[in-house]
Enzyme design. Structure first.
Site, PDB file in Angstrom:
ATOM      1  N   GLU A 148       0.824  -1.209   0.000  1.00 14.78           N
ATOM      2  CA  GLU A 148       0.000   0.000   0.000  1.00 14.78           C
ATOM      3  C   GLU A 148       0.856   1.255   0.000  1.00 14.78           C
ATOM      4  O   GLU A 148       1.936   1.288   0.598  1.00 14.78           O
ATOM      5  CB  GLU A 148      -0.881   0.049   1.252  1.00 14.78           C
ATOM      6  CG  GLU A 148      -2.147  -0.766   1.155  1.00 14.78           C
ATOM      7  CD  GLU A 148      -3.038  -0.548   2.363  1.00 14.78           C
ATOM      8  OE1 GLU A 148      -4.090  -1.201   2.415  1.00 14.78           O
ATOM      9  OE2 GLU A 148      -2.706   0.255   3.257  1.00 14.78           O
TER      10      GLU A 148
ATOM     11  N   CYS B  79       2.811   8.748   1.792  1.00 14.92           N
ATOM     12  CA  CYS B  79       3.090   7.823   2.888  1.00 14.92           C
ATOM     13  C   CYS B  79       3.412   6.473   2.252  1.00 14.92           C
ATOM     14  O   CYS B  79       2.543   5.842   1.658  1.00 14.92           O
ATOM     15  CB  CYS B  79       1.883   7.723   3.821  1.00 14.92           C
ATOM     16  SG  CYS B  79       2.124   6.574   5.196  1.00 14.92           S
TER      17      CYS B  79
ATOM     18  N   CYS C 187       4.134  -6.641   8.200  1.00 16.04           N
ATOM     19  CA  CYS C 187       4.924  -6.046   9.278  1.00 16.04           C
ATOM     20  C   CYS C 187       5.063  -7.063  10.402  1.00 16.04           C
ATOM     21  O   CYS C 187       4.086  -7.719  10.783  1.00 16.04           O
ATOM     22  CB  CYS C 187       4.248  -4.777   9.801  1.00 16.04           C
ATOM     23  SG  CYS C 187       5.207  -3.940  11.103  1.00 16.04           S
TER      24      CYS C 187
ATOM     25  N   CYS D  84       1.496  -4.694  16.168  1.00 13.02           N
ATOM     26  CA  CYS D  84       0.798  -3.732  17.030  1.00 13.02           C
ATOM     27  C   CYS D  84      -0.702  -4.002  16.939  1.00 13.02           C
ATOM     28  O   CYS D  84      -1.250  -4.156  15.837  1.00 13.02           O
ATOM     29  CB  CYS D  84       1.121  -2.300  16.594  1.00 13.02           C
ATOM     30  SG  CYS D  84       2.878  -1.895  16.727  1.00 13.02           S
TER      31      CYS D  84
ATOM     32  N   CYS E 245      -3.229  -2.031  14.602  1.00 11.00           N
ATOM     33  CA  CYS E 245      -2.844  -1.839  13.210  1.00 11.00           C
ATOM     34  C   CYS E 245      -3.335  -2.988  12.342  1.00 11.00           C
ATOM     35  O   CYS E 245      -3.082  -4.160  12.653  1.00 11.00           O
ATOM     36  CB  CYS E 245      -1.325  -1.714  13.113  1.00 11.00           C
ATOM     37  SG  CYS E 245      -0.711  -1.518  11.436  1.00 11.00           S
TER      38      CYS E 245
ATOM     39  N   GLY F 153       5.044  -1.768   7.600  1.00 11.62           N
ATOM     40  CA  GLY F 153       6.397  -2.200   7.907  1.00 11.62           C
ATOM     41  C   GLY F 153       7.102  -1.320   8.925  1.00 11.62           C
ATOM     42  O   GLY F 153       6.698  -0.196   9.205  1.00 11.62           O
ATOM     43  N   GLU F 154       8.160  -1.857   9.494  1.00 15.76           N
ATOM     44  CA  GLU F 154       9.053  -1.138  10.410  1.00 15.76           C
ATOM     45  C   GLU F 154      10.313  -0.766   9.628  1.00 15.76           C
ATOM     46  O   GLU F 154      11.134  -1.636   9.318  1.00 15.76           O
ATOM     47  CB  GLU F 154       9.390  -2.011  11.621  1.00 15.76           C
ATOM     48  CG  GLU F 154      10.571  -1.547  12.464  1.00 15.76           C
ATOM     49  CD  GLU F 154      10.497  -0.089  12.894  1.00 15.76           C
ATOM     50  OE1 GLU F 154      11.456   0.662  12.604  1.00 15.76           O
ATOM     51  OE2 GLU F 154       9.496   0.312  13.530  1.00 15.76           O
TER      52      GLU F 154
ATOM     53  N   SER G 187       9.299   6.854  10.260  1.00 12.36           N
ATOM     54  CA  SER G 187       8.623   6.576  11.520  1.00 12.36           C
ATOM     55  C   SER G 187       8.969   5.169  11.991  1.00 12.36           C
ATOM     56  O   SER G 187       8.744   4.188  11.278  1.00 12.36           O
ATOM     57  CB  SER G 187       7.109   6.712  11.351  1.00 12.36           C
ATOM     58  OG  SER G 187       6.447   6.410  12.561  1.00 12.36           O
TER      59      SER G 187
ATOM     60  N   SER H  54       6.773   6.069  16.866  1.00 14.81           N
ATOM     61  CA  SER H  54       5.430   5.637  17.243  1.00 14.81           C
ATOM     62  C   SER H  54       5.449   5.296  18.728  1.00 14.81           C
ATOM     63  O   SER H  54       5.918   4.230  19.115  1.00 14.81           O
ATOM     64  CB  SER H  54       5.012   4.421  16.408  1.00 14.81           C
ATOM     65  OG  SER H  54       4.901   4.769  15.051  1.00 14.81           O
ATOM     66  N   LEU H  55       4.945   6.193  19.534  1.00 13.88           N
ATOM     67  CA  LEU H  55       5.010   6.019  20.984  1.00 13.88           C
ATOM     68  C   LEU H  55       3.741   5.345  21.496  1.00 13.88           C
ATOM     69  O   LEU H  55       3.788   4.272  22.086  1.00 13.88           O
ATOM     70  CB  LEU H  55       5.207   7.371  21.657  1.00 13.88           C
ATOM     71  CG  LEU H  55       5.459   7.347  23.152  1.00 13.88           C
ATOM     72  CD1 LEU H  55       6.768   6.649  23.477  1.00 13.88           C
ATOM     73  CD2 LEU H  55       5.459   8.771  23.727  1.00 13.88           C
ATOM     74  N   HIS H  56       2.612   6.014  21.343  1.00 14.63           N
ATOM     75  CA  HIS H  56       1.273   5.484  21.629  1.00 14.63           C
ATOM     76  C   HIS H  56       0.978   5.218  23.099  1.00 14.63           C
ATOM     77  O   HIS H  56      -0.181   5.022  23.461  1.00 14.63           O
ATOM     78  CB  HIS H  56       0.987   4.230  20.803  1.00 14.63           C
ATOM     79  CG  HIS H  56       1.200   4.443  19.334  1.00 14.63           C
ATOM     80  ND1 HIS H  56       0.657   5.510  18.653  1.00 14.63           N
ATOM     81  CD2 HIS H  56       1.905   3.723  18.418  1.00 14.63           C
ATOM     82  CE1 HIS H  56       1.013   5.440  17.383  1.00 14.63           C
ATOM     83  NE2 HIS H  56       1.774   4.387  17.210  1.00 14.63           N
TER      84      HIS H  56
ATOM     85  N   ASN I 243      -8.729   5.449  13.207  1.00 16.68           N
ATOM     86  CA  ASN I 243      -9.603   5.030  12.115  1.00 16.68           C
ATOM     87  C   ASN I 243     -10.292   3.728  12.492  1.00 16.68           C
ATOM     88  O   ASN I 243      -9.701   2.871  13.161  1.00 16.68           O
ATOM     89  CB  ASN I 243      -8.804   4.816  10.828  1.00 16.68           C
ATOM     90  CG  ASN I 243      -8.529   6.112  10.078  1.00 16.68           C
ATOM     91  OD1 ASN I 243      -9.376   6.987  10.027  1.00 16.68           O
ATOM     92  ND2 ASN I 243      -7.339   6.224   9.521  1.00 16.68           N
TER      93      ASN I 243
ATOM     94  N   CYS J 174      -3.819   1.835   7.977  1.00 15.41           N
ATOM     95  CA  CYS J 174      -2.764   1.132   7.258  1.00 15.41           C
ATOM     96  C   CYS J 174      -3.082  -0.355   7.138  1.00 15.41           C
ATOM     97  O   CYS J 174      -3.341  -1.039   8.117  1.00 15.41           O
ATOM     98  CB  CYS J 174      -1.443   1.324   8.004  1.00 15.41           C
ATOM     99  SG  CYS J 174      -0.044   0.684   7.108  1.00 15.41           S
TER     100      CYS J 174
END
Length: 345
Positions: free
Chosen positions: A91, A107, A114, A118, A121, A161-162, A193, A216-218, A292, A335
């Site tokens: 994507e 993006c 990934c 998470c 996600c 992905g990371e 990111s 990406s803390l969250h 989302n 995502c």
């Protein structure tokens, strides 16, 4: 199958030309055909001899991703599913600015799937397939540019992905995006990111370019972050902060914290207090993200009243913060959602 020539950066092209007995300047010529003129055929590399073009075609492939699906949001955001040479799907998203035609952000993804898993996600539910090559990363940006018919102003590696688990390919791709003989995007308009890969942050701090780092803390509460981001649980928030302190000290560049607000998961007053404490003394910016809807997920978006309270509180404590507008929510905006509708690859 022949190796796709777009898996090589300049150094790789130089080595390939050396092995073919070609002078070093041929690598520069091919690089410019690939990344400045973005040709899709060796035949179009007209300043190369016919014999060399034929040899390149016999030894290498030159693949361009194929469009599988495209959706356009009412806000102008366009989301694409692209098919790669092995049939894998990836994507990418084109996000035009609300008020100006001068800003167009891409993006892009850095992996097929990934491995981070998470829980909030859609891509994390898919699992990991493989890393993307240099060309597969850069081609996403070119695809969006050609579809919009206008120049890309900003790019961010915040798709599937990371990025720091595909470090070498990602950095080579960023350099092509930044190169005047590539996409010619300013380094400060190129962001990556990460979920907080400490080795990657350390390596990133040593790069000469002024690329931007987002994390990406969250959650700034360890047990909550462990629960929603299980694959970084072994890397403590304390270690992450120390790593970022060293990054800031070395680069003098601000770090952006991405914080997805999830109702009753990480949006309480305790969560806010922990975030304020975590940010205090750091050269940082907090980017609050709206949730989302993800099909089959029990997570819900934080109410607007709470979001406003967070923004007001962060400002009160002199922590720069913004709320990223929800773009593309009407076209499977989270995502991995649109790709997952195509089936797993």
């Amino acid at each position: 199958m022949n190796t796709d020539i777009k898996t090589y950066d300049m150094r790789g092209l130089q080595q390939a030309m050396k092995e073919l007995g070609q002078p070093a300047f041929r690598a520069k010529q091919i690089y410019e055909w690939l990344w400045y003129k973005h040709v899709d055929s060796f035949d179009k590399m007209t300043n190369l001899s016919l014999a060399l073009r034929e040899e390149l075609a016999s030894r290498f492939s030159l693949f361009t991703p194929k469009l599988i699906d495209k959706q356009e949001s009412s806000d102008g955001t366009r989301k694409y599913v692209l098919e790669l040479s092995d049939g894998a799907l990836v994507e990418t998203v084109g996000i035009p600015a609300d008020a100006s035609r001068e800003r167009l952000t891409v993006c892009f993804s850095t992996q097929v799937g990934c491995p981070m898993e998470c829980v909030f996600c859609a891509t994390g539910h898919e699992g990991f397939t493989r890393n993307l090559t240099i060309g597969e990363i850069v081609d996403q940006v070119y695809f969006v540019e050609e579809d919009f018919g206008r120049r890309i102003s900003n790019v961010v590696g915040m798709g599937q992905g990371e990025p720091f688990l595909n470090y070498d390919n990602v950095l080579a791709a960023l350099r092509i995006m930044n190169d005047k003989k590539g996409l010619n995007i300013g380094a400060r308009r190129i962001a990556v990111s990460t979920c907080g890969m400490l080795d990657g942050i350390k390596q990133f701090s040593n790069e000469p370019e002024q690329f931007t780092l987002a994390v990406s803390l969250h959650s700034a509460i360890q047990p909550i972050r462990n629960e929603i981001m299980p694959h970084v649980a072994r890397q403590s928030l304390k270690s992450l902060r120390s790593s970022l302190e060293r990054y800031i000290e070395k680069t003098n560049r601000r770090v952006t914290f991405e914080y997805l607000l999830i109702q009753d998961v990480n949006d309480t007053q305790e969560d806010l207090d922990a975030l304020i404490k975590y940010c205090r003394g750091l050269l940082c910016h907090v980017n609050l993200l709206p949730m989302n809807d993800i099909e089959g997920s029990y997570f819900a978006a934080t109410p607007q009243k709470t979001v406003k309270h967070w923004l007001d509180s962060l400002e009160k404590h002199h922590i720069e913060a913004t709320l990223r507008s929800s773009r593309g929510s009407d076209i499977a905006g989270a995502c991995g959602q649109l790709k997952n509708k195509q089936g797993s690859h």
